[in-house]
Scaffold this active site. Structure first.
Site, short mmCIF file in Angstrom:
data_model
loop_
_atom_site.label_atom_id
_atom_site.label_comp_id
_atom_site.label_asym_id
_atom_site.label_seq_id
_atom_site.Cartn_x
_atom_site.Cartn_y
_atom_site.Cartn_z
N ASN A 158 28.95 37.98 13.51
CA ASN A 158 28.60 39.38 13.29
C ASN A 158 28.15 40.10 14.55
OD1 ASN A 158 27.70 41.70 11.52
ND2 ASN A 158 25.72 41.12 12.40
N ASP A 260 26.91 44.76 17.57
CA ASP A 260 27.67 44.45 16.36
C ASP A 260 29.17 44.38 16.68
OD1 ASP A 260 27.24 44.12 13.39
OD2 ASP A 260 28.86 45.58 13.40
N ASP A 291 25.88 32.64 9.92
CA ASP A 291 24.77 33.58 9.95
C ASP A 291 25.26 34.99 9.57
OD1 ASP A 291 21.97 34.27 10.80
OD2 ASP A 291 23.08 35.53 12.21
N HIS A 295 27.31 40.80 6.53
CA HIS A 295 27.39 41.98 7.40
C HIS A 295 28.71 42.03 8.17
CE1 HIS A 295 23.34 42.86 6.32
NE2 HIS A 295 22.92 41.68 6.73
N GLU A 325 25.51 32.86 4.97
CA GLU A 325 24.19 33.41 4.67
C GLU A 325 24.38 34.79 4.06
OE1 GLU A 325 20.06 34.81 6.85
OE2 GLU A 325 22.01 35.15 7.78
#
Length: 594
Positions: A158, A260, A291, A295, A325
């Site tokens: 991410n 990002d 992780d 997102h 996650e």
């Protein structure tokens, strides 16, 4: 809770268990017991790498063992040195916190902290020098594999470390700027670009100006800091400011300032596949924990996951375990990410919340029943639910001891230990892949989440860690905490052996038998996948003993006590009479002899 005299039985039975007899590569993901740790906080095997080869004060090196937000000295050699401990606990797989090279320190002046946790990556190809070398990681994996222990890597797609800055904001955090207010073609930029929903190389070749929302730049001192080199180009990032974690910003905003990555770009997809496929090729690892998976746009995972599974199979790894996650406590929300994103599994945050509330006496046991009731919503249904890593404490939200103390604020340390034993029994005996967070097995409680839940296993110098009492011991975190005689360590080790001895406890179908609106009985049956034999598992979350009848199959008439006290025979066809002490539990098996 489990009598020590049961150990020989469990060990003897485990020798005949299919999961134990197979080559470790042949074990299914649901056969494992995971042990999760942050290498920096586990064991220091080489003091020469404490500063990561850097010189200067803690702001330059990131090393300050007296501060909870800096490197403490743990490393991969230390973990390798402690494999005996991990194996004695009964763990069959190790989930190692991120080991990639990180930005040593970041944050506003006076508020800096270090990348000891591993989530601020600059170099995706190299082990962070604070933790060791690529050769040290290979030595760890090889040593673990020699013991039949799998190794899972914690990976990040991410975002990267905070390197890209925005000219409009200076040192201030930038608010998120949406696609509606700041489209890619604003002010004549990126003519012909059809938007980030058209995931073709031809379309993204027209995205050449990264300044559609803010004007991104890389400070001179950090130019070229990222590896592979393509990650240094701002065109491969969203550059829209900080996420609010809602709506479109959830996948396109900076995670608290971290850069990002534009995972919609075909170049990024191909690059990430090559990065992480390379770790499989070089080190023959056994799985990925992903992780911040929620997102990232779903299309990325739909390409990335099959590529990783194929890469693993090409390396002779048929049961590569991938789980994301998704930090949401609602099981229905978790299931979405297996259906839409096509993630094979997600961390079961709903289980965590339910177990801690039930074992802490805050909620009735029906809360647990609901978690399992919606298992069919996962892509693949209950079979997928069996592969969800379950946990009761972690490095972000906090430890189970902290939650139990919050939910039972008047509990003595002795009662807190009993509640923790109950929570760990639920973790080890109910469906899913139990995941132990390092330190929980030594009675760590912690003061909260994040840095307050990341205590050292080796003697700590952090005052706010060392002033905490631990469950089940007179030690503190100022001591070395690798005690195999700690009551929680013993319970976890014995329940892990019990799991390996009985496939019903790893792969077995689970049926809820009893639940209520208040603390008290929670019972399930699990069924051997080959013989169909029933295992009744019952827990009492109340402060008082419980006695009564629990439904079983009508054909289940003779029982063996594997844990706790079970009747030798049913009270009547379809019913078993049980008595459980406060915070007690029992496992009663049909057709299983000692």
């Amino acid at each position: 809770m489990i009598g020590r005299l049961l150990l020989p039985l469990i060990v003897a039975a485990s020798a005949a268990a299919p999961a134990a007899a197979q080559d470790y590569r042949q074990r299914l993901p649901e056969d494992e017991v995971l042990y999760f740790l942050l290498p920096d906080r586990f064991e220091n095997g080489d003091t020469a790498n404490d500063r990561g080869g850097l010189k200067g004060d803690r702001i330059a090196t990131g090393f300050d063992p007296a501060s909870k937000g800096f490197y403490h000295g743990g490393d991969l050699k230390g973990l390798t040195k402690r494999l005996d401990y991990v194996q004695a606990l009964g763990a069959t797989a190790i989930w190692v916190g991120p080991i990639f090279k990180n930005k040593a320190v970041q944050g506003p002046k006076g508020q800096e902290s270090a990348g000891y946790h591993g989530y601020w990556v600059t170099d995706f190809l190299t082990v962070d020098p604070h933790l060791g070398t690529n050769a040290d990681f290979k030595a760890l994996v090889d040593a673990a594999h020699a013991r039949g222990i799998k190794v899972y890597m914690d990976i990040i797609v991410n975002h990267t470390a905070d390197v890209i800055q925005y000219r409009e904001c200076g040192i201030q955090a930038c608010d998120y700027r949406s696609r509606a207010d700041y489209p890619y073609q604003r002010a004549g930029k990126n003519p012909g670009f059809l938007g980030d929903h058209v995931h073709t190389a031809e379309n993204f070749a027209k995205l050449t100006d990264p300044g559609f929302a803010y004007t991104p730049y890389v400070p001179e001192a950090e130019k070229g800091i990222k590896s592979p080199a393509w990650l240094n180009d701002p065109i491969y990032y969203h550059n829209r400011g900080n996420s609010t974690f809602e709506d479109e910003s959830a996948t396109m905003g900076d995670f608290v300032g971290l850069d990002d990555v534009m995972t919609e770009s075909p170049r990024v997809v191909a690059g990430m596949i090559e990065i992480f496929g390379g770790w499989i090729d070089r080190f023959k690892i056994d799985g990925f924990r992903i992780d911040t998976a929620r997102h990232v746009n779903p299309e990325f995972w739909q390409a990335f996951v099959p590529a990783m599974l194929d890469r693993a199979k090409a390396n002779g790894i048929p049961n590569f375990h991938i789980f994301g996650e998704v930090a949401l406590n609602n099981a229905e929300d978790l299931a979405v990410h297996t259906r839409v994103d096509k993630l094979p599994a997600v961390l079961d945050f709903a289980f965590t919340d339910a177990v801690n509330q039930v074992a802490g006496g805050k909620a009735g046991t029906r809360m647990l029943a609901h978690v399992f009731q919606v298992d069919p919503l996962y892509e693949g249904g209950e079979a997928t639910a069996h592969r969800l890593p379950t946990f009761i404490g972690n490095h972000d939200q906090g430890r189970t001891g902290m939650f139990l103390r919050r939910y039972a604020p008047n509990a003595s340390m002795d009662e807190l230990l009993k509640r923790s034993e109950l929570a760990h029994a639920m973790l080890l005996l109910l469906r899913g892949v139990p995941t132990i967070y390092s330190g929980d097995e030594q009675g760590f409680i912690g003061d909260g989440g994040d840095q307050d839940a990341r205590e050292d296993m080796f003697p700590s110098k952090v005052a706010v860690y060392n002033d905490n009492k631990l469950m089940g011991t007179s030690k503190t975190t100022a001591d070395s905490n690798f005690d195999p005689d700690h009551p929680l360590f013993r319970e976890i080790a014995e329940l892990s052996r019990l799991r390996r001895a009985h496939p019903a406890l790893t792969r077995g179908r689970q049926v809820t038998r009893a639940a209520g609106d208040k603390p008290g009985l929670f019972a399930v049956s699990r069924f051997d996948p080959t013989t169909g034999a029933e295992y009744l598992i019952a827990f009492n979350s109340a402060t008082e003993p419980w006695s009564g009848n629990v439904q079983v199959e009508t054909a289940s008439t003779a029982f063996t006590s594997l844990v706790g006290q079970c009747p030798a025979a049913s009270a009547a066809p379809g019913s078993i009479q049980l008595s459980l002490p406060a915070f007690g539990y029992a496992v009663c098996a049909v057709g299983v002899s000692k």
